[in-house]
Design an enzyme around this catalytic site. Structure first.
Site, PDB file in Angstrom:
ATOM      1  N   GLU A  44      11.256  87.881  47.784  1.00 33.87           N
ATOM      2  CA  GLU A  44      11.776  86.637  47.206  1.00 33.87           C
ATOM      3  C   GLU A  44      12.013  85.531  48.225  1.00 33.87           C
ATOM      4  O   GLU A  44      12.560  85.759  49.301  1.00 33.87           O
ATOM      5  CB  GLU A  44      13.085  86.939  46.466  1.00 33.87           C
ATOM      6  CG  GLU A  44      13.575  85.798  45.620  1.00 33.87           C
ATOM      7  CD  GLU A  44      14.260  86.272  44.350  1.00 33.87           C
ATOM      8  OE1 GLU A  44      14.892  85.445  43.694  1.00 33.87           O
ATOM      9  OE2 GLU A  44      14.155  87.462  44.006  1.00 33.87           O
ATOM     10  N   PHE A  81      13.409  88.007  32.000  1.00 32.26           N
ATOM     11  CA  PHE A  81      14.593  88.860  32.062  1.00 32.26           C
ATOM     12  C   PHE A  81      15.036  89.257  30.653  1.00 32.26           C
ATOM     13  O   PHE A  81      15.182  88.404  29.791  1.00 32.26           O
ATOM     14  CB  PHE A  81      15.732  88.125  32.773  1.00 32.26           C
ATOM     15  CG  PHE A  81      15.614  88.144  34.281  1.00 32.26           C
ATOM     16  CD1 PHE A  81      14.389  88.035  34.901  1.00 32.26           C
ATOM     17  CD2 PHE A  81      16.742  88.261  35.068  1.00 32.26           C
ATOM     18  CE1 PHE A  81      14.275  88.052  36.292  1.00 32.26           C
ATOM     19  CE2 PHE A  81      16.652  88.278  36.456  1.00 32.26           C
ATOM     20  CZ  PHE A  81      15.414  88.171  37.065  1.00 32.26           C
ATOM     21  N   THR A  87      10.271  84.521  38.879  1.00 29.68           N
ATOM     22  CA  THR A  87      11.463  85.258  38.468  1.00 29.68           C
ATOM     23  C   THR A  87      12.479  84.338  37.796  1.00 29.68           C
ATOM     24  O   THR A  87      12.267  83.138  37.690  1.00 29.68           O
ATOM     25  CB  THR A  87      12.083  85.990  39.679  1.00 29.68           C
ATOM     26  OG1 THR A  87      13.114  86.867  39.236  1.00 29.68           O
ATOM     27  CG2 THR A  87      12.647  85.014  40.697  1.00 29.68           C
ATOM     28  N   ASP A 106      12.631  98.675  40.584  1.00 28.00           N
ATOM     29  CA  ASP A 106      13.438  97.502  40.900  1.00 28.00           C
ATOM     30  C   ASP A 106      14.519  97.926  41.881  1.00 28.00           C
ATOM     31  O   ASP A 106      15.671  98.151  41.511  1.00 28.00           O
ATOM     32  CB  ASP A 106      14.048  96.960  39.596  1.00 28.00           C
ATOM     33  CG  ASP A 106      14.563  95.536  39.748  1.00 28.00           C
ATOM     34  OD1 ASP A 106      14.304  94.919  40.798  1.00 28.00           O
ATOM     35  OD2 ASP A 106      15.223  95.049  38.816  1.00 28.00           O
ATOM     36  N   LYS A 149       8.123  85.994  45.294  1.00 22.64           N
ATOM     37  CA  LYS A 149       8.970  85.678  44.136  1.00 22.64           C
ATOM     38  C   LYS A 149       9.565  84.280  44.282  1.00 22.64           C
ATOM     39  O   LYS A 149      10.153  83.947  45.316  1.00 22.64           O
ATOM     40  CB  LYS A 149      10.107  86.698  44.008  1.00 22.64           C
ATOM     41  CG  LYS A 149       9.677  88.029  43.463  1.00 22.64           C
ATOM     42  CD  LYS A 149      10.820  89.012  43.424  1.00 22.64           C
ATOM     43  CE  LYS A 149      11.606  88.950  42.147  1.00 22.64           C
ATOM     44  NZ  LYS A 149      12.606  90.055  42.073  1.00 22.64           N
TER      45      LYS A 149
END
Length: 337
Positions: free
Chosen positions: A106, A189, A167, A27, A142
């Site tokens: 993203e 998450f 996400t 990440d 994303k």
């Protein structure tokens, strides 16, 4: 129980053991971290790209993105947007030289409630990757896990063959809707869920197995495996290695360089806590969510509502900061003449 120095040398690190049971994803937008920990895949987001773009080592990529934006011309706003998209793709393309798998890139969080806008921007990013010789099979786009984002993912997957990574996923309703949309991967998450419970409840510490973020991902994993959904579950946003170890066996886990470093130094035996076999005998019931049912079920989860909106605002704010940095780079010298 302490492990003797001799046994510790023979025992694989927690990170190496984890890789036997789970696909490890980095990440980060920092190439050095990717080279060091050798993940299969990598994920980026506006916050990570903003941080990396300010490092001296990556100024060539920023310069190239600026030159690209200026070359296409148009209004100042268009030039900045084009430079920003190009920067994301240049980082992604460099990362792909260092990993065997896929990179996640993203779509602007400010489009989180604009289905058509997300589809358009995703296709634009794929075109930019194509221009630098990267095929869409190596990219995950994303998208925010809003209803509009999930439906954009459905269209991109089914009609354009573009793989999506959903996400900012906090609720079970989001996970169910993503599975029904047939997206490639979700990023539930963990750490941000824990943050909310610590901030809003009396309990300030949790054992890993009782961690609300860990429990959320475990439930989603079990549901997907019990009902045969192909969507990959990739736990994200970790606060400590205990959370990661408690999800050993999850399809994918995306981990920051700091926690990858800690895992590489730990020498404790890891045992898978998640498995398809156990998931198939869990007592979860299958549910179906249309838009009205999705919005109601998601709305019933206060944590998820607050963290989703907060996450969108944070990513949007970092996108604005990145654009401000690019604007300064693109136009301040001209203005100073």
């Amino acid at each position: 129980m302490s492990v003797s120095p001799v046994k510790r040398q023979k025992m694989e690190s927690a990170l190496d053991q984890l890789k036997h049971h789970t696909t490890v994803v980095a990440d980060t937008g920092d190439f050095n971290a990717i080279d060091e920990y050798k993940p299969l895949d990598a994920t980026t987001n506006p916050s990570l790209i903003l941080a990396a773009a300010q490092m001296p080592a990556y100024q060539k990529l920023v310069d190239d993105a600026v030159a690209y934006g200026k070359k296409l011309g148009g209004l100042e706003e268009e030039q900045i947007k084009n430079a920003s998209d190009k920067l994301f793709v240049l980082f992604g393309a460099e990362i792909l030289k260092r990993i065997p798998g896929r990179v996640s890139t993203e779509v602007d969080a400010r489009l989180s409630f604009d289905k058509e806008g997300m589809i358009q921007r995703a296709r634009r990013l794929i075109d930019l990757y194509k221009e630098v010789g990267v095929g869409k099979d190596r990219i995950l786009i994303k998208l925010s896990s809003t209803w509009e984002g999930i439906q954009a993912g459905r269209v991109l997957e089914a009609e354009h063959g573009i793989h999506c990574n959903m996400t900012l996923l906090f609720s079970f309703a989001q996970a169910v809707a993503c599975a029904e949309a047939g997206v490639t991967l979700i990023s539930p998450f963990v750490g941000r869920i824990l943050d909310w419970y610590v901030a809003n409840g009396d309990k300030k510490t949790y054992e890993p197995s009782e961690d609300p973020g860990v429990k959320s991902v475990t439930k989603i994993y079990n549901y997907y495996k019990k009902f045969g959904y192909k969507t990959i579950v990739m736990g994200a946003s970790f606060r400590n290695t205990g959370q990661i170890k408690a999800l050993t066996g999850c399809d994918y886990l995306t981990i920051s360089p700091k926690l990858l470093a800690e895992l590489s130094k730990e020498h404790v035996k890891l045992t898978p806590t998640l498995s398809i076999k156990e998931a198939q005998v869990c007592n979860l019931e299958k549910i179906h969510l249309d838009e009205k049912a999705f919005r109601w079920h998601h709305n019933e989860d206060q944590m998820a509502v607050e963290k989703l909106s907060d996450g969108i605002r944070r990513f949007a704010a970092d996108a604005v900061k990145l654009e401000r940095m690019l604007k300064e780079r693109m136009f301040s010298t001209e203005n100073g003449k």
